[in-house]
Design an enzyme around this catalytic site. Structure first.
Site, short mmCIF file in Angstrom:
data_model
loop_
_atom_site.label_atom_id
_atom_site.label_comp_id
_atom_site.label_asym_id
_atom_site.label_seq_id
_atom_site.Cartn_x
_atom_site.Cartn_y
_atom_site.Cartn_z
CB CYS A 36 -0.98 -0.04 1.13
SG CYS A 36 -1.92 1.44 1.48
CG HIS B 56 -3.20 -1.22 5.30
ND1 HIS B 56 -3.06 -0.56 4.43
CD2 HIS B 56 -3.91 -2.05 5.23
CE1 HIS B 56 -3.63 -1.12 3.19
NE2 HIS B 56 -4.16 -2.13 3.83
CG ASN C 78 -14.68 8.51 -2.93
OD1 ASN C 78 -15.71 9.29 -2.65
ND2 ASN C 78 -14.12 8.69 -3.94
CG HIS D 74 -3.73 3.69 4.46
ND1 HIS D 74 -2.78 2.81 5.06
CD2 HIS D 74 -3.96 4.59 5.14
CE1 HIS D 74 -2.36 3.73 6.03
NE2 HIS D 74 -2.97 4.80 6.19
CG HIS E 69 -7.06 7.37 1.30
ND1 HIS E 69 -7.55 6.20 0.97
CD2 HIS E 69 -7.22 8.14 -0.11
CE1 HIS E 69 -7.80 5.83 -0.30
NE2 HIS E 69 -7.58 6.93 -0.86
CD GLN F 248 -8.94 11.09 -3.86
OE1 GLN F 248 -8.63 11.69 -4.85
NE2 GLN F 248 -10.06 10.22 -4.09
#
Length: 389
Positions: free
Chosen positions: A76, A139, A179, A190, A192, A194
């Site tokens: 990843c 993770h 998302n 992972h 996260h 944006q």
């Protein structure tokens, strides 16, 4: 409330992209860790093309076809670098990290407009910026697993990036989002999110801004204030609230399970939230994510994965001078496309073809289910809020 201090430091990746660490303690030195990967210089081929029938811009980013897609956990690129395993995060650990996307949908690019002989094509070079926000170095975690302290650090990162990106001359709107789930189209597992810094005002924000202007002209009041006040008076669809925030299922919800979260004191962007608003946001946001996790039975072998969702921050557009539209109200839209165990809400003929939505779940029923799935902390917060009023 005590001012929350987050320690910000900026570094560079091997191809020249920026990485920003938001640490909960000083002196980590993470931004000084070199990126040892042999990357070529960063460049993109993004382009904006105009759709005259809808009066909208469409971004073309063909280079994203080659982006990393569902790598195994030990490869990843959002994990911290360890030994000879090198990732997008050079440091060996981090609290919250933000970096320029290696495969951005939007980025300054050379002028790739088509030749003059194509009369149907109106195009211009892309602009703006796309960033990746890593919520934790763990993770296997989800946002709902974060501590309130770490969630608050993410809020500070969102606010920081909103202010800095919104001040750029090539940015008209800053959109932080997450998302979650392969059903949504996630390509990296992972935890996260944006941030898209658009060089134009996105259609949904433009539509809301237009509706707000019409409401102001007709009533003299602010549309967002009216909607929040009406939902709070109705009460039926309110799912969580505190001293500074209220969350409700919209009366005309489009998605099976959808929540709007508003600060009670209207502000245009995350950067304009005060300390009290930011502090309460971390807790109430974790409550809502926990409720979405509990909407459907826990996955057993061969059944549904955890609830997929999109968490979308709607912020005010900014003018050429970086000043936000103060008529617009910051708010969160949190929704899932899962309508029942094993069943998804597909955007079929009416939604995709006509943008005319049909919802299979009554908003009042959705609100009941979301309230039932909230953790005990949310019930206490709602009771305290009622007593204060």
């Amino acid at each position: 409330m005590r001012t929350r201090q987050v320690f910000r430091s900026v570094g560079r990746l091997a191809d020249g992209r920026e990485i920003i660490y938001f640490d909960e303690a000083p002196g980590t030195g993470r931004a000084d860790v070199a990126d040892r990967r042999p990357l070529p210089p960063f460049s993109t081929g993004s382009q904006l093309r105009y759709d005259p029938l809808l009066d909208e811009w469409v971004a073309l980013a063909a280079h994203r076809q080659n982006r990393t897609y569902l790598p195994p956990p030990d490869e990843c690129p959002l994990d911290p670098s360890q030994g000879e395993r090198l990732s997008e995060i050079p440091a060996g650990d981090y609290d919250v990290a933000v970096f320029e996307n290696r495969f951005p949908s939007l980025a300054p690019a050379p002028d790739t407009a088509a030749a003059d002989h194509d009369p149907a094509l109106r195009a211009r070079p892309s602009a703006g910026r796309c960033e990746v926000v890593c919520f934790t170095s763990d993770h296997s975690a989800s946002f709902s697993d974060l501590t309130p302290e770490r969630a608050r650090t993410v809020v500070e990162a969102w606010a920081d990036r909103t202010a800095e990106l919104g001040a750029r001359s090539d940015v008209a709107h800053v959109y932080p989002f997450e998302n979650r789930g392969i059903e949504i189209g996630v390509t990296l597992q992972h935890p996260h999110g944006q941030i898209y810094a658009y060089p134009f005002v996105p259609p949904r924000i433009e539509a809301m801004r237009g509706a707000a202007r019409k409401h102001r002209a007709a009533t003299g009041g602010n549309l967002f204030d009216t909607v929040v006040a009406d939902e709070r008076r109705a009460g039926t669809r309110v799912v969580a609230q505190g001293e500074h925030w209220t969350a409700f299922v919209p009366a005309a919800a489009r998605w099976p399970y959808e929540v709007r979260l508003f600060p009670l004191r209207r502000v245009p962007t995350l950067a304009h939230l005060d300390e009290d608003q930011r502090g309460e946001l971390a807790g109430i946001y974790l409550d809502l994510l926990s409720a979405f996790e509990g909407l459907f039975p826990q996955p057993a072998e061969g059944t549904d994965p955890p609830t997929p969702y999109i968490s979308a921050w709607h912020q005010a557009p900014v003018g050429a001078d970086g000043t936000p539209d103060t008529e617009f109200a910051l708010h969160l839209q949190l929704f899932t496309l899962r309508r029942a165990p094993g069943k998804l809400k597909y955007l079929a003929g009416s939604e995709s073809g006509m943008a005319a939505w049909i919802n299979d779940v009554a908003p009042e029923d959705a609100a009941d289910r979301i309230r039932a799935a909230l953790p005990a902390s949310a019930a206490r917060r709602r009771t305290e809020s009622k007593e204060q009023r």
